[in-house]
Every structure is written in structure tokens, then in C-alpha cells.
Design a protein around this motif. Structure first.
Motif, short mmCIF file in Angstrom:
data_model
loop_
_atom_site.label_atom_id
_atom_site.label_comp_id
_atom_site.label_asym_id
_atom_site.label_seq_id
_atom_site.Cartn_x
_atom_site.Cartn_y
_atom_site.Cartn_z
N VAL A 12 0.93 -1.12 -0.01
CA VAL A 12 0.11 0.05 -0.18
C VAL A 12 0.88 1.29 -0.12
CG1 VAL A 12 -1.78 1.30 1.35
CG2 VAL A 12 -1.85 -1.23 1.25
N ALA A 13 0.46 2.29 -0.71
CA ALA A 13 1.09 3.63 -0.99
C ALA A 13 0.28 4.72 -0.71
CB ALA A 13 2.10 3.55 -1.82
N VAL A 14 0.61 5.96 -0.44
CA VAL A 14 -0.49 7.06 -0.55
C VAL A 14 0.28 7.99 -1.50
CG1 VAL A 14 0.67 7.99 1.59
CG2 VAL A 14 -1.63 8.67 0.76
N ALA A 15 -0.43 8.85 -2.31
CA ALA A 15 0.07 9.75 -3.25
C ALA A 15 -0.64 11.12 -2.71
CB ALA A 15 -0.24 9.32 -4.62
N ALA A 16 0.24 12.16 -2.96
CA ALA A 16 -0.35 13.64 -2.67
C ALA A 16 -0.34 14.12 -3.88
CB ALA A 16 0.71 14.38 -2.09
N VAL A 17 -1.73 14.54 -4.32
CA VAL A 17 -2.11 14.96 -5.62
C VAL A 17 -2.52 16.34 -5.85
CG1 VAL A 17 -3.72 14.19 -7.54
CG2 VAL A 17 -2.92 12.57 -5.82
N ALA A 18 -2.64 16.88 -6.93
CA ALA A 18 -2.28 18.30 -7.01
C ALA A 18 -4.00 18.78 -7.06
CB ALA A 18 -1.78 18.82 -8.65
N ASP A 19 -4.96 17.92 -7.39
CA ASP A 19 -6.41 18.15 -6.96
C ASP A 19 -6.74 18.66 -5.55
OD1 ASP A 19 -6.46 15.71 -6.24
OD2 ASP A 19 -7.98 15.28 -7.55
N GLY A 20 -5.73 18.44 -4.56
CA GLY A 20 -5.99 18.55 -3.33
C GLY A 20 -6.47 16.97 -2.54
N LEU A 64 -9.14 10.71 -0.58
CA LEU A 64 -9.41 11.65 0.32
C LEU A 64 -9.19 12.86 0.05
CD1 LEU A 64 -7.36 9.44 3.19
CD2 LEU A 64 -9.72 9.29 2.85
N LYS A 65 -10.50 13.62 0.18
CA LYS A 65 -10.51 14.98 -0.37
C LYS A 65 -11.09 15.89 0.39
CE LYS A 65 -10.31 17.67 -4.21
NZ LYS A 65 -10.50 19.07 -3.70
N GLU A 66 -10.16 16.54 1.27
CA GLU A 66 -10.52 17.66 2.00
C GLU A 66 -9.69 18.90 1.97
OE1 GLU A 66 -10.66 16.73 6.24
OE2 GLU A 66 -11.62 14.64 5.82
N HIS A 67 -8.41 19.06 1.50
CA HIS A 67 -7.75 20.11 1.19
C HIS A 67 -8.30 20.99 0.00
CE1 HIS A 67 -4.27 19.48 3.90
NE2 HIS A 67 -4.22 18.09 3.61
N ALA A 68 -8.24 22.15 0.30
CA ALA A 68 -8.64 23.09 -0.83
C ALA A 68 -7.90 23.30 -1.75
CB ALA A 68 -9.13 24.47 0.03
N ARG A 69 -6.57 23.01 -1.85
CA ARG A 69 -5.43 23.39 -2.68
C ARG A 69 -4.74 22.28 -2.82
NH1 ARG A 69 -2.24 28.70 -2.93
NH2 ARG A 69 -1.83 27.74 -4.96
N GLU A 70 -3.70 22.25 -3.56
CA GLU A 70 -2.83 21.14 -3.81
C GLU A 70 -2.24 20.59 -2.56
OE1 GLU A 70 -2.93 24.09 -5.40
OE2 GLU A 70 -2.25 23.72 -7.49
N VAL A 71 -2.03 19.01 -2.53
CA VAL A 71 -1.44 18.37 -1.32
C VAL A 71 0.14 18.19 -1.75
CG1 VAL A 71 -1.26 16.40 -0.02
CG2 VAL A 71 -3.36 17.28 -0.78
N HIS A 72 0.99 18.79 -1.04
CA HIS A 72 2.20 19.12 -1.67
C HIS A 72 3.37 17.97 -1.02
CE1 HIS A 72 6.47 20.77 -2.24
NE2 HIS A 72 5.85 21.18 -3.37
N ALA A 73 2.88 17.32 0.21
CA ALA A 73 3.72 16.35 0.79
C ALA A 73 2.69 15.51 1.55
CB ALA A 73 4.56 17.19 1.77
N VAL A 74 3.33 14.26 1.72
CA VAL A 74 2.55 13.27 2.46
C VAL A 74 3.86 12.40 3.25
CG1 VAL A 74 2.63 11.62 0.60
CG2 VAL A 74 0.98 11.43 2.49
N ASP A 75 3.45 11.99 4.61
CA ASP A 75 4.30 11.04 5.43
C ASP A 75 3.75 10.23 6.34
OD1 ASP A 75 7.28 10.56 5.96
OD2 ASP A 75 7.02 11.47 7.85
N TRP A 76 4.18 8.94 6.26
CA TRP A 76 3.37 7.88 6.94
C TRP A 76 4.21 7.64 8.42
CZ3 TRP A 76 -0.28 5.15 3.90
CH2 TRP A 76 -1.00 4.22 4.80
#
Length: 317
Positions: free
Chosen positions: A74-82, A101-113
């Protein structure tokens, strides 16, 4: 060492915490400005090459990625659509993504597990906020709003399950505890935007920050008035910084100057190596947890390099 060509511009690379030969690579079309994204799962071959195990396409660019610390596929991706998209390489394409998972109002730039608790992960967004998520919940657990500009980086403490750091375009790095919506420490770490941060894996009081001011700084969070070290050597903004999982004093950085640097932040001559294999912005770097000295980088030249520290990344086996 091996090189892999991606269709889109590289944004992030991560070694698997489960398989020593496996990599995750986030990419975005048209330098991430407009277009699709693709998340690659790559394997290092015994023969010395790199092969693609799976790839997952997104309608928008993928700016960052992270492996699950609890599920090897399993992996998670930070996507430009938020959005954050979770993928499972063990499932067929029709079953993916397993979560969006869509809650951010702008681009998701980083993710960390979270490497300690292993069931949760963080997202950092251009909407100036960070969010805490768990695999079993469809909505975020908590939102952290304190930064005054884009949050470019989030990094979990390697020791404390509830502690993380963030880095922002507001020129501060902050330390947080997930049980409290307010940060516990604010470090005005640079005079310019901070693009990345990471914790020392052996001493959890030390935090590194990387900035548009071309430097990496190391901070002792117990006495953060002045940095423990300032590492100057990049010619342009430093895009990402990573502490070694094997050596306490070792740091890896990459920059818009197209180079990857290895540092010993406690040495007088801190710069140990400079690798100039990329021909465009170098924006993603990682160090393998499972193989000491194994490095990976990716950049806007659409190339992924994997090499042993001390060797030439362009030298084929």
C-alpha cells in the motif's frame, strides 16, 4: 547503477520499508503545472536494471508519495487536485485506488506515514494546513492550521508516535503533537521559504530544514534560537532534505541547482559528496532503510537514479 526513465517529470522517490529492491516514484506532467500524474512502483533487478512492477495514473500531478508502514503493498499519493489517493499494488487496477481522500482546498504537496504507530499519515497542503489521517477513517482525524502560507513538508518523529514537524513558505518550521491543535514550537528557521524538513533518526531533538535561501540548517528543538549547523553549498533553492537512517550525522539534500549533496553536519568540511547526474531540477531524494548507503533521486529530467554513496550514479553496472 541503474537509471529509469519516467514519462512525466519526477517529483518524489521513496525506498520501500519492506523490500530492499523496491521504490515508489511520484511524477507529474508538464512540470506539475497542468496535466496528469503517475505513481510508479519500481524494482531493482539482480542484473542491475530497473523494471516497473505497477503504475497508477491520476488526472492531476502527483507531488509526493509514501509507503504504508503497515501494509507492504500500500502507498499514498499527494495529488495536485487536493486529494490523497491510496493504492494497493496487490489488487487489480479495477480495485484501485482503494481510497480517495479529498478535504484540502488546494494542492497536496507532501505526505508522510507514521513509522511508530504505523496506522496514520500526514498531508501538507498549499491551503496552509496539515491533516492527520488513518486508514480506517474516511475523513481526517484532525486539521492543523497555524502556518500563514503553503505547507511544503511534514515529517513524523522517528521515536514519538504523536510528534511531527512541518515546514512552510511562511519561513517557519513548527513542531506539533497530534493531541493538541496548536504547535508546541515555532522556529523562524530561514528568511526565505522552507521547502523541506526531516528528523534525525538517532537523536530526536535534531531537525533539519531546507530553504529557498540555498541552505540546509540543523536545529536542536530544545534550544532553537540558533541553528546547530548551516550547510551552504547549493547554488539554488534546496528542495528536499533527508537524514540518514544509518548514520547519525549524515544528511542528503537535492536542489534546483540540479545536484544531490551528502553532508556530515558535525564536520568542519560538511560537504562529503556532490552528485551532478541530473540535467533538470533535482526534486526527490531518499536513502534506503534496508541497504546502508543506497541512494535514490529523481528530477524534472524524467529520470530516476539509484546508486551506492561514493559511486557515480551514471556509471552502468
Amino acid at each position: 547503477m541503474p537509471v529509469y526513465k519516467t514519462p512525466f517529470n519526477g517529483y518524489a522517490v521513496r525506498f520501500s520499508p519492506f523490500y530492499e529492491n523496491r521504490l515508489l516514484v511520484a511524477t507529474a506532467q508538464n512540470f506539475g503545472i497542468l496535466g496528469n500524474g503517475r505513481l510508479h512502483i519500481l524494482d531493482l533487478n539482480p542484473s542491475g536494471g530497473i523494471s516497473e512492477l505497477r503504475f497508477f495514473d491520476t488526472a492531476d500531478g502527483v507531488y509526493d508519495c509514501a509507503w504504508s508502514e503497515s501494509h507492504e503493498s500500500v502507498a499514498v499519493a499527494a495529488v495536485a487536485d487536493g486529494s490523497l489517493k491510496l493504492w494497493d499494488a496487490a489488487l487489480p487496477p479495477s480495485a484501485n485506488p482503494i481510497r480517495s481522500l479529498k478535504e484540502h482546498a488546494r494542492e497536496v504537496h507532501a505526505v508522510d506515514w507514521n513509522p511508530v504507530r504505523r496506522d496514520s499519515f500526514l498531508s501538507a497542503s498549499w491551503d496552509d494546513s496539515l491533516k492527520l489521517w488513518t486508514l480506517d477513517r474516511p475523513a481526517s482525524v484532525r486539521t492543523f492550521r497555524e502556518h500563514a502560507y503553503c505547507v511544503y513538508s511534514a515529517a513524523w518523529s522517528p521515536r514519538h508516535a504523536d510528534v511531527f514537524a512541518s515546514a512552510s513558505g511562511d519561513c517557519t518550521a513548527r513542531v506539533w503533537d497530534v493531541r493538541d491543535p496548536a504547535s508546541s514550537l515555532v522556529i523562524p528557521a530561514h528568511d526565505h521559504e522552507i521547502l523541506s524538513c526531516d528528523w534525525n533518526k538517532y537523536d530526536d531533538c535534531f531537525l533539519a530544514t531546507a530553504s529557498v535561501d540555498k541552505t540546509v540548517r540543523v536545529w536542536d528543538v530544545r534550544a532553537s534560537r540558533a541553528p546547530v549547523a548551516t550547510l551552504a553549498g547549493h547554488g539554488y533553492a534546496v528542495r528536499r532534505v533527508k537524514f540518514s537512517p544509518h548514520r547519525e550525522n549524515l544528511l542528503l539534500s537535492c536542489s534546483y541547482d540540479m545536484t544531490v549533496c551528502v553532508w556530515d553536519y558535525r564536520a568542519e568540511d560538511a560537504l562529503l559528496a556532490r552528485y551532478d547526474h541530473h540535467t533538470e531540477f533535482a526534486v526527490g531524494v531518499d536513502m534506503s532503510v534496508l541497504v546502508e548507503g543506497l541512494l535514490a533521486s529523481t528530477g524534472w529530467d524524467e529520470l530516476v537514479y539509484v546508486w551506492q554513496h561514493g559511486t557515480d550514479p551514471r556509471a552502468m553496472p
